[in-house]
Design an enzyme around this catalytic site. Sequence first.
Site, PDB file in Angstrom:
ATOM      1  N   TYR A  43     126.852 -32.816   6.518  1.00  0.00           N
ATOM      2  CA  TYR A  43     127.582 -34.085   6.513  1.00  0.00           C
ATOM      3  C   TYR A  43     129.097 -33.844   6.367  1.00  0.00           C
ATOM      4  O   TYR A  43     129.895 -34.679   6.766  1.00  0.00           O
ATOM      5  CB  TYR A  43     127.132 -34.950   5.333  1.00  0.00           C
ATOM      6  CG  TYR A  43     125.854 -35.767   5.535  1.00  0.00           C
ATOM      7  CD1 TYR A  43     125.075 -35.655   6.682  1.00  0.00           C
ATOM      8  CD2 TYR A  43     125.450 -36.661   4.547  1.00  0.00           C
ATOM      9  CE1 TYR A  43     123.918 -36.413   6.832  1.00  0.00           C
ATOM     10  CE2 TYR A  43     124.294 -37.422   4.691  1.00  0.00           C
ATOM     11  CZ  TYR A  43     123.528 -37.297   5.838  1.00  0.00           C
ATOM     12  OH  TYR A  43     122.385 -38.059   5.971  1.00  0.00           O
ATOM     13  N   CYS A  77     124.853 -36.333  -2.832  1.00  0.00           N
ATOM     14  CA  CYS A  77     125.737 -35.638  -1.892  1.00  0.00           C
ATOM     15  C   CYS A  77     127.123 -36.238  -2.054  1.00  0.00           C
ATOM     16  O   CYS A  77     127.268 -37.472  -1.995  1.00  0.00           O
ATOM     17  CB  CYS A  77     125.211 -35.858  -0.476  1.00  0.00           C
ATOM     18  SG  CYS A  77     126.289 -35.275   0.832  1.00  0.00           S
ATOM     19  N   HIS A  84     125.798 -28.387  -3.257  1.00  0.00           N
ATOM     20  CA  HIS A  84     125.341 -27.015  -2.992  1.00  0.00           C
ATOM     21  C   HIS A  84     125.915 -26.016  -4.007  1.00  0.00           C
ATOM     22  O   HIS A  84     125.351 -24.953  -4.221  1.00  0.00           O
ATOM     23  CB  HIS A  84     125.820 -26.552  -1.610  1.00  0.00           C
ATOM     24  CG  HIS A  84     125.020 -27.073  -0.476  1.00  0.00           C
ATOM     25  ND1 HIS A  84     124.981 -28.398  -0.153  1.00  0.00           N
ATOM     26  CD2 HIS A  84     124.213 -26.439   0.412  1.00  0.00           C
ATOM     27  CE1 HIS A  84     124.194 -28.561   0.911  1.00  0.00           C
ATOM     28  NE2 HIS A  84     123.719 -27.393   1.256  1.00  0.00           N
ATOM     29  N   GLU A 108     123.565 -22.176   2.281  1.00  0.00           N
ATOM     30  CA  GLU A 108     122.338 -22.511   3.032  1.00  0.00           C
ATOM     31  C   GLU A 108     121.753 -21.262   3.689  1.00  0.00           C
ATOM     32  O   GLU A 108     120.555 -21.133   3.827  1.00  0.00           O
ATOM     33  CB  GLU A 108     122.638 -23.541   4.133  1.00  0.00           C
ATOM     34  CG  GLU A 108     122.968 -24.913   3.632  1.00  0.00           C
ATOM     35  CD  GLU A 108     121.767 -25.867   3.611  1.00  0.00           C
ATOM     36  OE1 GLU A 108     120.735 -25.554   4.222  1.00  0.00           O
ATOM     37  OE2 GLU A 108     121.885 -26.920   2.967  1.00  0.00           O
ATOM     38  N   CYS A 165     130.434 -30.657  -4.579  1.00  0.00           N
ATOM     39  CA  CYS A 165     129.457 -30.498  -3.507  1.00  0.00           C
ATOM     40  C   CYS A 165     128.175 -30.060  -4.186  1.00  0.00           C
ATOM     41  O   CYS A 165     128.193 -29.153  -5.036  1.00  0.00           O
ATOM     42  CB  CYS A 165     129.921 -29.449  -2.503  1.00  0.00           C
ATOM     43  SG  CYS A 165     128.663 -29.060  -1.260  1.00  0.00           S
ATOM     44  N   ASP A 207     120.231 -36.394   0.341  1.00  0.00           N
ATOM     45  CA  ASP A 207     121.356 -35.493   0.610  1.00  0.00           C
ATOM     46  C   ASP A 207     121.308 -35.157   2.095  1.00  0.00           C
ATOM     47  O   ASP A 207     120.327 -35.465   2.784  1.00  0.00           O
ATOM     48  CB  ASP A 207     121.202 -34.215  -0.240  1.00  0.00           C
ATOM     49  CG  ASP A 207     122.286 -33.174   0.049  1.00  0.00           C
ATOM     50  OD1 ASP A 207     123.463 -33.557   0.174  1.00  0.00           O
ATOM     51  OD2 ASP A 207     121.958 -31.974   0.172  1.00  0.00           O
ATOM     52  N   SER A 208     122.343 -34.486   2.572  1.00  0.00           N
ATOM     53  CA  SER A 208     122.344 -34.036   3.963  1.00  0.00           C
ATOM     54  C   SER A 208     121.264 -32.980   4.204  1.00  0.00           C
ATOM     55  O   SER A 208     120.876 -32.753   5.340  1.00  0.00           O
ATOM     56  CB  SER A 208     123.701 -33.422   4.281  1.00  0.00           C
ATOM     57  OG  SER A 208     123.954 -32.354   3.384  1.00  0.00           O
TER      58      SER A 208
HETATM   59  N1  DGL Z   1     125.663 -31.425  -0.315  1.00  0.00           N
HETATM   60  C1  DGL Z   1     126.797 -31.913   0.433  1.00  0.00           C
HETATM   61  C2  DGL Z   1     127.850 -32.497  -0.516  1.00  0.00           C
HETATM   62  O1  DGL Z   1     127.619 -32.617  -1.728  1.00  0.00           O
HETATM   63  C3  DGL Z   1     127.495 -30.836   1.231  1.00  0.00           C
HETATM   64  C4  DGL Z   1     126.783 -30.265   2.398  1.00  0.00           C
HETATM   65  C5  DGL Z   1     127.132 -30.898   3.713  1.00  0.00           C
HETATM   66  O2  DGL Z   1     128.240 -30.728   4.218  1.00  0.00           O
HETATM   67  O3  DGL Z   1     126.249 -31.559   4.226  1.00  0.00           O
HETATM   68  O4  DGL Z   1     128.911 -32.870  -0.059  1.00  0.00           O
END
Ligand code: DGL
Length: 269
Positions: free
Chosen positions: A44, A75, A190, A156, A188, A12-13
């Site tokens: 990301y 991600c 998160h 975050e 997402c 993931d990012s």
């Molecule tokens: N976890 C990333 C996603 O599922 C989002 C966080 C990011 O922008 O890096 O898109």
Amino acid sequence: MNNPQGPIGIYDSGIGGLTVAHAITQLLPNEDIIYFGDTAHLPYGDKSEAAIQAYSIKIADLLLKKGCKVIVIACNSASSAAYELLKEYVREDAHILNVIDPMITYVSEHFANEEIGLIGTRRTVMSGIYSQRLNEVGQSIRLKSLATPLLAPMIEEGFFNSQISHEIIAQYLSSSELKDIKALILACTHYPLIKKEISQFYKDQVRILDSSEVVAQALKDQLEKSALINSEPNSTKRFLVSDYTPSFEASTRLFFGKVLELELHKLWN
Ligand code: DGL
């Protein structure tokens, strides 16, 4: 690719993908895991497709070197930008799973002909990937999407279940873009951390769909189909990041349920 003892690579990012890693460790406790959080390039969601593709190739090289039998792109932003490219790049060396297709299968089975919503980063929403995949599988689900770029950094930073997070979430979800939906896809990795708050906003009248469990199940199905399930106990789990800070380590508790020891592994020296 054909070694059941090979680890599962997950990336993931940052640490948001730990929500997916956690679901995987719950469902497949015998599997070795190598998680890579590209914290040096977070987020990301606001990066170009080309940048995310370049990071993804570097990460895939690392995971392949470590003998991963599968790479899970945990991600949405990277799944939308780099899945097709990674499949081409990795070919027979490992299976590649993204977080989008298992959700497409799930909503196709449960929400045919309905209107459903989606929230995610700018990258994911701008890509139109969910609508594209729904069209490809011949689904007539009407998808209403909204980019919610503040949510991942907010989480975050530890702002959830708080007045600030309630207000930001309410502001986004009140948008006319998301009117009259039956379900909402959290596109997402998160967002599982704010699932309860989102559900409360809708007074539990809208189904909130978080991909971590459907992705873990899709991975299990894939491993079974390819005879790659690891039946040996005593699995090992490693968590690498491309930029280490104590605050990332402290935040792992939120995403994984316990504090993890993070190892620094720079992608570019
Ligand atoms: N976890 C990333 C996603 O599922 C989002 C966080 C990011 O922008 O890096 O898109």
